[in-house]
Write a protein that holds these residues in place. Structure first.
Motif, mmCIF file in Angstrom:
data_model
loop_
_atom_site.group_PDB
_atom_site.id
_atom_site.type_symbol
_atom_site.label_atom_id
_atom_site.label_comp_id
_atom_site.label_asym_id
_atom_site.label_seq_id
_atom_site.Cartn_x
_atom_site.Cartn_y
_atom_site.Cartn_z
ATOM 1 N N ASN A 177 0.867 -1.175 0.000
ATOM 2 C CA ASN A 177 0.000 0.000 0.000
ATOM 3 C C ASN A 177 0.910 1.233 0.000
ATOM 4 N N PRO A 178 0.852 2.105 -1.007
ATOM 5 C CA PRO A 178 -0.243 2.299 -1.957
ATOM 6 C C PRO A 178 0.008 1.785 -3.374
ATOM 7 N N THR A 179 1.136 1.106 -3.632
ATOM 8 C CA THR A 179 1.498 0.791 -5.010
ATOM 9 C C THR A 179 0.729 -0.379 -5.600
ATOM 10 N N SER A 180 0.173 -1.245 -4.750
ATOM 11 C CA SER A 180 -0.581 -2.439 -5.162
ATOM 12 C C SER A 180 0.298 -3.446 -5.894
ATOM 13 N N THR A 181 1.606 -3.348 -5.701
ATOM 14 C CA THR A 181 2.543 -4.314 -6.259
ATOM 15 C C THR A 181 2.789 -5.432 -5.258
ATOM 16 N N ALA A 182 3.312 -6.554 -5.729
ATOM 17 C CA ALA A 182 3.496 -7.697 -4.837
ATOM 18 C C ALA A 182 4.810 -8.402 -5.131
ATOM 19 N N ILE A 183 5.323 -9.054 -4.119
ATOM 20 C CA ILE A 183 6.544 -9.855 -4.213
ATOM 21 C C ILE A 183 6.144 -11.318 -4.238
ATOM 22 N N SER A 184 6.668 -12.077 -5.171
ATOM 23 C CA SER A 184 6.346 -13.497 -5.270
ATOM 24 C C SER A 184 6.962 -14.267 -4.105
ATOM 25 N N ARG A 185 6.421 -15.446 -3.835
ATOM 26 C CA ARG A 185 6.953 -16.247 -2.733
ATOM 27 C C ARG A 185 8.394 -16.679 -3.021
ATOM 28 N N SER A 186 8.711 -16.949 -4.279
ATOM 29 C CA SER A 186 10.079 -17.357 -4.607
ATOM 30 C C SER A 186 11.063 -16.224 -4.340
ATOM 31 N N ASP A 187 10.677 -14.991 -4.677
ATOM 32 C CA ASP A 187 11.531 -13.844 -4.373
ATOM 33 C C ASP A 187 11.616 -13.615 -2.870
ATOM 34 N N MET A 188 10.494 -13.831 -2.160
ATOM 35 C CA MET A 188 10.498 -13.663 -0.709
ATOM 36 C C MET A 188 11.454 -14.662 -0.063
ATOM 37 N N ARG A 189 11.511 -15.851 -0.625
ATOM 38 C CA ARG A 189 12.411 -16.867 -0.071
ATOM 39 C C ARG A 189 13.872 -16.422 -0.223
ATOM 40 N N ASP A 219 -6.745 2.241 -19.560
ATOM 41 C CA ASP A 219 -5.814 2.173 -20.696
ATOM 42 C C ASP A 219 -6.141 3.217 -21.768
ATOM 43 N N ASN A 220 -7.386 3.655 -21.793
ATOM 44 C CA ASN A 220 -7.828 4.612 -22.817
ATOM 45 C C ASN A 220 -7.692 6.066 -22.386
ATOM 46 N N PHE A 221 -7.233 6.310 -21.151
ATOM 47 C CA PHE A 221 -7.092 7.665 -20.647
ATOM 48 C C PHE A 221 -5.675 8.165 -20.926
ATOM 49 N N SER A 222 -5.562 9.284 -21.628
ATOM 50 C CA SER A 222 -4.244 9.783 -22.016
ATOM 51 C C SER A 222 -3.568 10.628 -20.949
ATOM 52 N N GLY A 223 -4.344 11.122 -19.993
ATOM 53 C CA GLY A 223 -3.808 12.052 -19.004
ATOM 54 C C GLY A 223 -3.292 11.409 -17.741
ATOM 55 N N LEU A 224 -3.154 10.085 -17.727
ATOM 56 C CA LEU A 224 -2.662 9.404 -16.535
ATOM 57 C C LEU A 224 -1.976 8.107 -16.920
ATOM 58 N N THR A 225 -1.248 7.564 -15.968
ATOM 59 C CA THR A 225 -0.748 6.199 -16.071
ATOM 60 C C THR A 225 -1.057 5.512 -14.750
ATOM 61 N N TYR A 226 -1.111 4.197 -14.773
ATOM 62 C CA TYR A 226 -1.354 3.451 -13.535
ATOM 63 C C TYR A 226 -0.361 2.306 -13.462
ATOM 64 N N TYR A 227 -0.221 1.756 -12.268
ATOM 65 C CA TYR A 227 0.724 0.675 -12.039
ATOM 66 C C TYR A 227 -0.070 -0.614 -11.853
ATOM 67 N N PRO A 228 0.207 -1.640 -12.658
ATOM 68 C CA PRO A 228 -0.611 -2.864 -12.644
ATOM 69 C C PRO A 228 -0.848 -3.380 -11.224
ATOM 70 N N PRO A 229 -2.107 -3.429 -10.807
ATOM 71 C CA PRO A 229 -2.421 -3.749 -9.414
ATOM 72 C C PRO A 229 -2.549 -5.241 -9.126
ATOM 73 N N ILE A 266 -5.726 0.703 -6.781
ATOM 74 C CA ILE A 266 -4.877 1.051 -7.912
ATOM 75 C C ILE A 266 -4.202 2.392 -7.639
ATOM 76 N N LEU A 267 -2.899 2.465 -7.860
ATOM 77 C CA LEU A 267 -2.155 3.717 -7.765
ATOM 78 C C LEU A 267 -2.028 4.309 -9.159
ATOM 79 N N LEU A 268 -2.348 5.601 -9.279
ATOM 80 C CA LEU A 268 -2.307 6.287 -10.565
ATOM 81 C C LEU A 268 -1.423 7.517 -10.479
#
Length: 365
Positions: A159-171, A289-299, A304-306
């Protein structure tokens, strides 16, 4: 109008009501990150039957509740400690570990740094790389992990990026931390919303590593922040014993303990929640994806963080436009490494999601 420097959190509906003169019950909070379905139907229909149980004390060791949680997350109940929300458990573990120096993956929730400071330690941040979608670079992080660090704190999904670490990377991270005598505190508040839950959760690793503590609660996924029920999974029985020894007795009230057992067994509700969040997350992202005035980070989580790309629009502008429609988003400019171009919103019911998307489209589409 509010001051531009003011930030509102998901629980600040009273402040919103006072400033904007909108009754709090009419506000849809896209800021709180709570399950839009509401509480478990099974809980709603059965909890009242247990009202007479408050005439007695809760079970002192909460064995029944811990066994229910153990079944839900597939671990040994002896590895589980329950607390008055995950906030109490964050505080307790940090008080016991007493880290002189903690490394926190950020931007993230501010409570971690606060608790380290209260325990007499200092914190520094490992900055997640925005150019790579705020994803983790395990090798780069590992180079920051040495004997000067006592505790690594990870929110996963973050939080707030909504990104995640895989279990293999966590190991891999845990291996490096074990070499350097570092404990790892993993906050999995949002992991149950993830589509690939089994690839992310670190709970199975607690069976093999004695330097990991995994935290969860019922506030977000089970939409019950008012019950104040959290739990931790840790395979280090000595550490659990020490934490329990510092915990006040009966920290979980009787109805919260009963409610937990009911919620964790409501399989239909759990499946419905995951299906709703998954489908709406995909639909919302395709729309953005159709909005030109922003970008978002795959949640990965239920929010979703924009980032705003227009020079003349700020996160407060989005907040102001949304609140006029009785929709409350989160201005993220007070998170470390973020500024007034970032905002976050969580996934609600489809009709409300469409209302918010229309507001965003008007400003940034």
């Amino acid at each position: 109008m509010t001051q531009k420097s003011e930030h509102f959190h998901g629980s600040d509906l009273e402040k919103i009501e006072e400033i904007y003169h909108i009754p709090r019950e009419e506000i849809t909070s896209f800021s709180a990150n709570v399950n839009p379905i509401g509480i478990s139907p099974k809980l709603r229909t059965t909890l009242a039957r247990h009202i007479d149980d408050i005439t007695g004390y809760p079970e002192r060791e909460y064995t029944s509740l811990r066994k229910c949680i153990a079944s839900y997350v597939d671990t040994d109940f002896k590895n589980i400690i329950v607390g008055n929300g995950s906030t109490e458990l964050i505080s307790l573990f940090i008080q016991i570990l007493k880290p002189h120096k903690a490394l926190i993956l950020g931007p993230t929730y501010s409570e971690y740094e606060r608790e380290v400071t209260l325990a007499g330690g200092t914190s520094r941040y490992y900055r997640l790389d925005e150019s790579h979608g705020f994803s983790i670079h395990v090798d780069a992080l590992s180079r920051q992990l040495n004997e000067t660090i006592d505790l690594l704190i990870i929110c996963n999904p973050n939080n707030p990026t909504s990104t995640a670490i895989s279990r293999s990377d966590m190991r891999q991270i845990l291996d490096t931390c074990k070499e350097n005598g570092i404990y790892v505190l993993v906050d999995e508040t949002y992991v149950e919303f993830a589509g690939n839950l089994q690839d992310i959760t670190a709970i199975p690793l607690a069976q093999y590593y004695n330097n990991i503590i995994v935290l969860r609660g019922i506030s977000k996924f089970f939409a019950a922040p008012g019950l104040r029920l959290g739990y931790a999974v840790c395979g280090n029985r000595d550490l659990i014993k020490e934490v329990v020894g510092h915990q006040d007795p009966w920290t979980i009230n009787t109805l919260a303990a009963i409610a937990g057992e009911i919620m964790f067994t409501d399989e239909e509700y759990i499946a419905h929640t995951r299906q709703l969040i998954s489908s709406e997350r995909e639909r919302i992202c395709r729309t953005l994806d159709n909005f030109s005035g922003l970008t978002y980070y795959p949640p990965k989580a239920n929010f979703i963080l924009l980032k705003i790309l227009k020079d003349d629009v700020t996160a407060m502008d989005v907040f102001e436009a949304a609140i006029q429609k009785k929709l409350m988003i989160r201005d993220c400019s007070d998170f470390p490494f973020l500024n007034n171009k970032y905002f976050r919103f969580c996934i609600m019911m489809p009709d409300k999601n469409d209302e918010l998307l229309a507001v965003i489209q008007k400003l940034l589409g």
